[in-house]
Design a protein around this motif. Sequence first.
Motif, PDB file in Angstrom:
ATOM      1  N   SER A   1       1.019  -1.207  -0.076  1.00 38.03           N
ATOM      2  CA  SER A   1       0.066   0.006  -0.013  1.00 38.03           C
ATOM      3  C   SER A   1       0.984   1.297  -0.014  1.00 38.03           C
ATOM      4  O   SER A   1       1.738   1.397  -0.732  1.00 38.03           O
ATOM      5  CB  SER A   1      -1.056   0.059   1.342  1.00 38.03           C
ATOM      6  N   GLU A   2       0.997   2.137   1.198  1.00 39.74           N
ATOM      7  CA  GLU A   2       1.633   3.088   0.978  1.00 39.74           C
ATOM      8  C   GLU A   2       3.149   2.671   0.965  1.00 39.74           C
ATOM      9  O   GLU A   2       4.042   3.588   0.294  1.00 39.74           O
ATOM     10  CB  GLU A   2       1.531   4.280   2.185  1.00 39.74           C
TER      11      GLU A   2
ATOM     12  N   PRO B   1      -0.460   1.998  -4.906  1.00 44.09           N
ATOM     13  CA  PRO B   1      -1.082   3.137  -5.583  1.00 44.09           C
ATOM     14  C   PRO B   1      -0.331   3.823  -6.653  1.00 44.09           C
ATOM     15  O   PRO B   1       0.923   3.785  -6.632  1.00 44.09           O
ATOM     16  CB  PRO B   1      -1.189   4.377  -4.613  1.00 44.09           C
TER      17      PRO B   1
ATOM     18  N   VAL C   1      -6.672   8.396  -5.732  1.00 40.12           N
ATOM     19  CA  VAL C   1      -6.704   7.094  -4.771  1.00 40.12           C
ATOM     20  C   VAL C   1      -7.635   7.245  -3.669  1.00 40.12           C
ATOM     21  O   VAL C   1      -8.468   6.341  -3.396  1.00 40.12           O
ATOM     22  CB  VAL C   1      -5.274   6.522  -4.562  1.00 40.12           C
ATOM     23  N   TRP C   2      -7.647   8.276  -3.035  1.00 42.12           N
ATOM     24  CA  TRP C   2      -8.366   8.515  -1.707  1.00 42.12           C
ATOM     25  C   TRP C   2      -9.793   8.760  -1.992  1.00 42.12           C
ATOM     26  O   TRP C   2     -10.819   8.101  -1.389  1.00 42.12           O
ATOM     27  CB  TRP C   2      -7.883   9.755  -1.143  1.00 42.12           C
TER      28      TRP C   2
ATOM     29  N   GLN D   1     -11.289   5.511  -2.763  1.00 45.08           N
ATOM     30  CA  GLN D   1     -11.305   4.580  -1.532  1.00 45.08           C
ATOM     31  C   GLN D   1     -12.623   5.023  -0.674  1.00 45.08           C
ATOM     32  O   GLN D   1     -13.413   4.026  -0.375  1.00 45.08           O
ATOM     33  CB  GLN D   1      -9.976   4.823  -0.590  1.00 45.08           C
TER      34      GLN D   1
ATOM     35  N   TYR E   1      -1.867  -7.133  -7.313  1.00 44.94           N
ATOM     36  CA  TYR E   1      -3.104  -6.798  -6.556  1.00 44.94           C
ATOM     37  C   TYR E   1      -4.084  -7.742  -6.317  1.00 44.94           C
ATOM     38  O   TYR E   1      -3.826  -8.877  -6.966  1.00 44.94           O
ATOM     39  CB  TYR E   1      -3.847  -5.769  -7.610  1.00 44.94           C
TER      40      TYR E   1
ATOM     41  N   ASP F   1      -9.785  -5.827  -4.069  1.00 48.86           N
ATOM     42  CA  ASP F   1      -8.870  -4.538  -3.351  1.00 48.86           C
ATOM     43  C   ASP F   1      -9.840  -3.396  -3.390  1.00 48.86           C
ATOM     44  O   ASP F   1     -10.136  -2.779  -4.484  1.00 48.86           O
ATOM     45  CB  ASP F   1      -7.612  -4.394  -3.798  1.00 48.86           C
TER      46      ASP F   1
ATOM     47  N   THR G   1      -6.793   0.236  -3.004  1.00 46.19           N
ATOM     48  CA  THR G   1      -5.882   0.659  -3.865  1.00 46.19           C
ATOM     49  C   THR G   1      -6.333  -0.519  -5.405  1.00 46.19           C
ATOM     50  O   THR G   1      -5.706  -1.433  -5.539  1.00 46.19           O
ATOM     51  CB  THR G   1      -4.452   0.509  -3.977  1.00 46.19           C
TER      52      THR G   1
ATOM     53  N   ASN H   1      -5.695   1.092 -10.633  1.00 52.26           N
ATOM     54  CA  ASN H   1      -4.118   1.445 -10.532  1.00 52.26           C
ATOM     55  C   ASN H   1      -3.263   0.597 -11.108  1.00 52.26           C
ATOM     56  O   ASN H   1      -2.175   1.015 -11.706  1.00 52.26           O
ATOM     57  CB  ASN H   1      -3.681   1.123  -9.131  1.00 52.26           C
TER      58      ASN H   1
ATOM     59  N   HIS I   1      -7.604  -6.170  -0.097  1.00 50.93           N
ATOM     60  CA  HIS I   1      -5.982  -5.262  -0.214  1.00 50.93           C
ATOM     61  C   HIS I   1      -5.091  -5.961   0.592  1.00 50.93           C
ATOM     62  O   HIS I   1      -3.585  -5.756   0.416  1.00 50.93           O
ATOM     63  CB  HIS I   1      -6.402  -4.118   0.505  1.00 50.93           C
TER      64      HIS I   1
END
Length: 360
Positions: free
Chosen positions: A151-152, A176, A183-184, A187, A286, A290, A293, A298, A324
């Motif tokens: 993720s991040e 991402p 992306v946010w 989500q 991925y 998910d 992300t 993505n 995810h």
Amino acid sequence: MPDNKAGNRLIKTGMLAIAALMLLSTPLLAQHKSHEVRITTPDPSVTLAGTLLVPEGAEGGTVMLMITGSGDHPRDAIISGAPLFRLQAEALASAGIATLRLDDRGTAESTGPTTRESTTADRVVDMRAALDWLRDGHIATFSQVGVIGHSEGAGIAARLAAQDSPPDLVILLGAPALQGKTVWVDQQVAGFRQGVGIEDPEVLAQVEAHMREAARLSIEGASADDMRENTVALFALGNIDVSTEENAHMLAGFTGRMTDDWMRHFLADNPSEALAETRVPTLAIYGSHDRLTSAALNAGPLTAALLSAGNQDFTVRILPEQDHFFLRAPGKPVGQHVFGEMELSGELMEEIIAWLSRRQ
């Protein structure tokens, strides 16, 4: 006549799948050494604590630095009661691959401000220090030093790959590949749909518009008061009146989160810029389900960015029936987490181990 080659391939694939599942369900077969480490960083307030797991015979081989996703995670990255990173590290150890997993800054035994009090850029500096520490051979010497980011953490891994002296190998889990605000918003709309149970396209379009406005205000440095009107309208779409005393904490919580340094940086940041400079061997995976992300949003941009980098060795996989975190509770739908019952995907580890083995 039967196709013996095809049959052999099926048998081999089945054996690999069984072996991967065994790695996750049995104790480590190979002896290994677990070292507790401390790593200093350019920030004198930040010292990272972690575990270097070195299987017997792995010294001189490959070691993978594991980078957690957003939030303040200990080295095992506990998700719904499951030690996500420890499970991955033990599976890799059984395949003869060493790992270093770390407590995030300001979490557990690591010192300094927490990730929530910092930015993704600060974490890149932390992980650069860890990567350099592994290469300096303080405890063991390795021929290849790679990174696994979730993720991040996948975005951080890409940034390391775009720097001078990049890692030798990069594995991106749920990465991402677009600007943080895009992306946010994706989500949040997915979470609104699932959490509130509203499927009306017109309402969801309004939710998306208010989320985009919240992201814009955050990036531009708006105060919590500046965000109040948009936030009240957003919550009203879910039939939540945040002007009442009972729900006032929800308004304060949302506007407070949107005005902290981590969120402002995350929303403005664009990992595709780093991906477009990533030329080292890269594996991106991925989950088909998910919602944080999503592969639909993505995977395409990630592939395009790696192609534009001229990356000659990259693989993108979408694993069916995975979320995810690549965790699933037995007998439960994908994405339904049951605390203490989550199991790591054998298919995920099979993909990772096979990919790394081909690059030893």
